[in-house]
Enzyme design. Structure first.
Site, PDB file in Angstrom:
ATOM      1  N   LYS A 111       0.713  -1.398   0.044  1.00  0.00           N
ATOM      2  CA  LYS A 111      -0.057  -0.117   0.162  1.00  0.00           C
ATOM      3  C   LYS A 111       1.155   1.476  -0.197  1.00  0.00           C
ATOM      4  CE  LYS A 111      -4.584  -1.326   1.309  1.00  0.00           C
ATOM      5  NZ  LYS A 111      -5.319  -2.144   2.288  1.00  0.00           N
ATOM      6  N   LYS A 195      -3.854 -10.048  -6.889  1.00  0.00           N
ATOM      7  CA  LYS A 195      -4.513 -10.258  -6.028  1.00  0.00           C
ATOM      8  C   LYS A 195      -6.275  -9.504  -6.565  1.00  0.00           C
ATOM      9  CE  LYS A 195      -6.173  -8.845  -2.219  1.00  0.00           C
ATOM     10  NZ  LYS A 195      -5.667  -7.924  -0.848  1.00  0.00           N
ATOM     11  N   LYS A 198     -10.311  -4.411  -4.179  1.00  0.00           N
ATOM     12  CA  LYS A 198     -11.497  -3.765  -3.504  1.00  0.00           C
ATOM     13  C   LYS A 198     -11.289  -2.811  -4.681  1.00  0.00           C
ATOM     14  CE  LYS A 198     -13.892  -4.893   0.358  1.00  0.00           C
ATOM     15  NZ  LYS A 198     -12.843  -4.905   2.220  1.00  0.00           N
TER      16      LYS A 198
HETATM   17  P1  TYM Z   1     -10.428  -7.283   3.571  1.00  0.00           P
HETATM   18  O1  TYM Z   1     -11.552  -6.678   3.867  1.00  0.00           O
HETATM   19  O2  TYM Z   1      -9.381  -6.454   2.700  1.00  0.00           O
HETATM   20  O3  TYM Z   1     -11.164  -8.481   3.362  1.00  0.00           O
HETATM   21  C1  TYM Z   1     -11.205  -9.487   4.015  1.00  0.00           C
HETATM   22  C2  TYM Z   1     -11.988 -11.133   3.683  1.00  0.00           C
HETATM   23  O4  TYM Z   1     -11.667 -10.957   2.302  1.00  0.00           O
HETATM   24  C3  TYM Z   1     -10.478 -12.294   1.986  1.00  0.00           C
HETATM   25  N1  TYM Z   1     -10.106 -11.607   0.934  1.00  0.00           N
HETATM   26  C4  TYM Z   1      -9.491 -12.415  -0.054  1.00  0.00           C
HETATM   27  N2  TYM Z   1      -9.546 -13.902   0.030  1.00  0.00           N
HETATM   28  C5  TYM Z   1      -9.567 -14.295  -1.240  1.00  0.00           C
HETATM   29  N3  TYM Z   1      -8.880 -13.427  -2.342  1.00  0.00           N
HETATM   30  C6  TYM Z   1      -9.361 -12.408  -2.511  1.00  0.00           C
HETATM   31  N4  TYM Z   1      -9.487 -12.100  -3.924  1.00  0.00           N
HETATM   32  C7  TYM Z   1      -9.120 -11.546  -1.850  1.00  0.00           C
HETATM   33  N5  TYM Z   1      -9.969  -9.997  -1.713  1.00  0.00           N
HETATM   34  C8  TYM Z   1     -10.215 -10.041  -0.056  1.00  0.00           C
HETATM   35  C9  TYM Z   1      -9.381 -11.545   2.938  1.00  0.00           C
HETATM   36  O5  TYM Z   1      -8.446 -11.995   2.651  1.00  0.00           O
HETATM   37  C10 TYM Z   1     -10.185 -10.990   4.111  1.00  0.00           C
HETATM   38  O6  TYM Z   1     -10.170 -12.867   4.955  1.00  0.00           O
HETATM   39  N6  TYM Z   1      -7.860  -6.453   7.539  1.00  0.00           N
HETATM   40  C11 TYM Z   1      -9.229  -6.904   7.424  1.00  0.00           C
HETATM   41  C12 TYM Z   1      -9.572  -7.156   8.014  1.00  0.00           C
HETATM   42  C13 TYM Z   1      -9.764  -7.473   9.616  1.00  0.00           C
HETATM   43  C14 TYM Z   1     -10.127  -8.932  10.318  1.00  0.00           C
HETATM   44  C15 TYM Z   1      -9.822  -8.711  11.463  1.00  0.00           C
HETATM   45  C16 TYM Z   1     -10.325  -9.673   9.421  1.00  0.00           C
HETATM   46  C17 TYM Z   1      -9.903  -7.033  10.519  1.00  0.00           C
HETATM   47  N7  TYM Z   1      -9.767  -7.001  11.442  1.00  0.00           N
HETATM   48  C18 TYM Z   1      -9.659  -9.744  12.641  1.00  0.00           C
HETATM   49  C19 TYM Z   1     -10.241 -11.369  10.444  1.00  0.00           C
HETATM   50  C20 TYM Z   1     -10.104 -11.212  12.148  1.00  0.00           C
HETATM   51  C21 TYM Z   1      -9.356  -6.656   5.522  1.00  0.00           C
HETATM   52  O7  TYM Z   1      -9.110  -5.971   5.456  1.00  0.00           O
HETATM   53  O8  TYM Z   1      -9.845  -7.468   5.046  1.00  0.00           O
END
Ligand code: TYM
Length: 327
Positions: A111, A195, A198
């Site tokens: 990022k 990947k 968003k």
């Molecule tokens: P975030 O919002 O970026 O993504 C949410 C979940 O989706 C998964 N993900 C994917 N899996 C497979 N292929 C992809 N292209 C893909 N894009 C996203 C992410 O791995 C995630 O599981 N930091 C986290 C949110 C969070 C969290 C937590 C998760 C905050 N606190 C505590 C677990 C436990 C995040 O930004 O995910």
């Protein structure tokens, strides 16, 4: 019963990557574990976001959780900012972490590489993993279902938990990340080396709530190689392998089975099959989301969830305060 916890941040629109990498796992495990699933709205503030957009994304996310089948009778569904203990333990975790380990996080490096040409790096991006550690450790969660990109943050959480336990005596459960066997990393359709995310290109990302004519078009024009053979080979055929992964996750058929089924079919036929499956699944999801958004169940569910989560979080934070001398 073992406890499981996960969350998604309400930045941008939800993608098929979020669905396959995370949400499908939540649904699969909700009967087997005591489950907490939250909207990581404090995490959405790490990059500038418009208040109206944040509110809309939050409503969409809770609706998608429900539409996908998360059962609020079983699962504690809540909004992170409704439970102030996340921010408080987040600060304590930041005080127990090192600049070195946070700057080694891949997501931070990616990022900031994108930002650094034209601006300052927000501090929130840097301390993001310490807030994520707090999200997890507050609830004594045993397992954390995530996609591959978040595994490193859960591993850091383990390090922080172990460090704290060693320093102040046993306080936190050391959690384990769980990633799906198929679909832990869904790639961009226009750039399958990357990947699906968003913030990636619009063309390469399938959004859960977008117009399905656009979804179909994106799948039909997904980047592939030109040998016209349907085979799983991430290195030489990342585009076709990605489509096979998507199809396998959504149909429950193994990749081998699909390779057999589409042998000799040609890329056009294969892409059409992927588009049909994705569009059918999303059509049903979008129908349910609409129904949920027209009802008035969301507020109640989040209120109830916040009560349950606050009870657990309060107890844990109080224990932490005692250990470190704040109480
Ligand atoms: P975030 O919002 O970026 O993504 C949410 C979940 O989706 C998964 N993900 C994917 N899996 C497979 N292929 C992809 N292209 C893909 N894009 C996203 C992410 O791995 C995630 O599981 N930091 C986290 C949110 C969070 C969290 C937590 C998760 C905050 N606190 C505590 C677990 C436990 C995040 O930004 O995910």
């Amino acid at each position: 019963m073992k406890r499981m916890l996960s969350g998604i941040k309400p930045t941008g629109q939800l993608t098929l990557g979020n669905y396959i990498g995370a949400i499908k796992q939540f649904i699969e495990y909700q009967d087997e574990y005591e489950m907490l699933v939250f909207i990581a709205d404090l995490h959405a503030l790490t990059l500038p976001i418009d208040a109206k957009e944040l509110r809309k994304n939050t409503k969409d996310l809770i609706s998608v959780y429900l539409a996908c089948g998360l059962n609020p009778e079983k699962v504690t569904l809540f909004k992170q900012s409704d439970v102030h203990e996340h921010a408080e333990l987040g600060y304590i975790m930041a005080c127990n972490s090192y600049m070195g380990e946070l700057s080694r996080m891949t997501q931070y490096k990616d990022k900031t590489a994108r930002i650094s040409d034209h601006g300052s790096i927000p501090t929130g991006i840097f301390i993001y993993p310490t807030l994520m550690a707090a999200d997890i450790l507050l609830y004594d969660a045993d397992y954390i279902p995530v996609g591959l990109d978040q595994k490193q943050h859960v591993e850091l959480t383990r390090d922080l938990a172990i460090r704290f336990n060693n320093h102040y005596s046993e306080t936190f459960i050391v959690p384990e990340p769980i990633t799906p066997k198929t679909g832990a990393k869904i790639s961009s359709l226009s750039n399958p080396e990357k990947k699906m995310s968003k913030s990636e290109s619009e063309k390469g990302t399938l959004y859960l709530l977008e117009d399905l004519a656009i979804t179909r078009k994106k799948i039909m024009s997904a980047v592939t190689d030109c040998d016209n053979e349907i085979k799983y080979d991430m290195e030489h055929k990342p585009g076709i392998s990605n489509l096979l992964t998507i199809l396998s996750s959504l149909t429950g058929k193994s990749i081998d089975e699909l390779v057999q089924e589409y042998q000799g079919a040609g890329y056009g036929t294969f892409k059409k099959a992927v588009a049909d499956v994705v569009c059918n699944e999303l059509a049903e999801l979008q129908r349910k989301v609409k129904e949920i958004q027209e009802s008035n169940i969301i507020e109640n569910i989040l209120e109830e969830g916040a009560k349950k989560a606050s009870y657990l979080a309060r107890k844990k934070l109080s224990k932490v305060y005692r250990k470190i001398g704040l109480q």
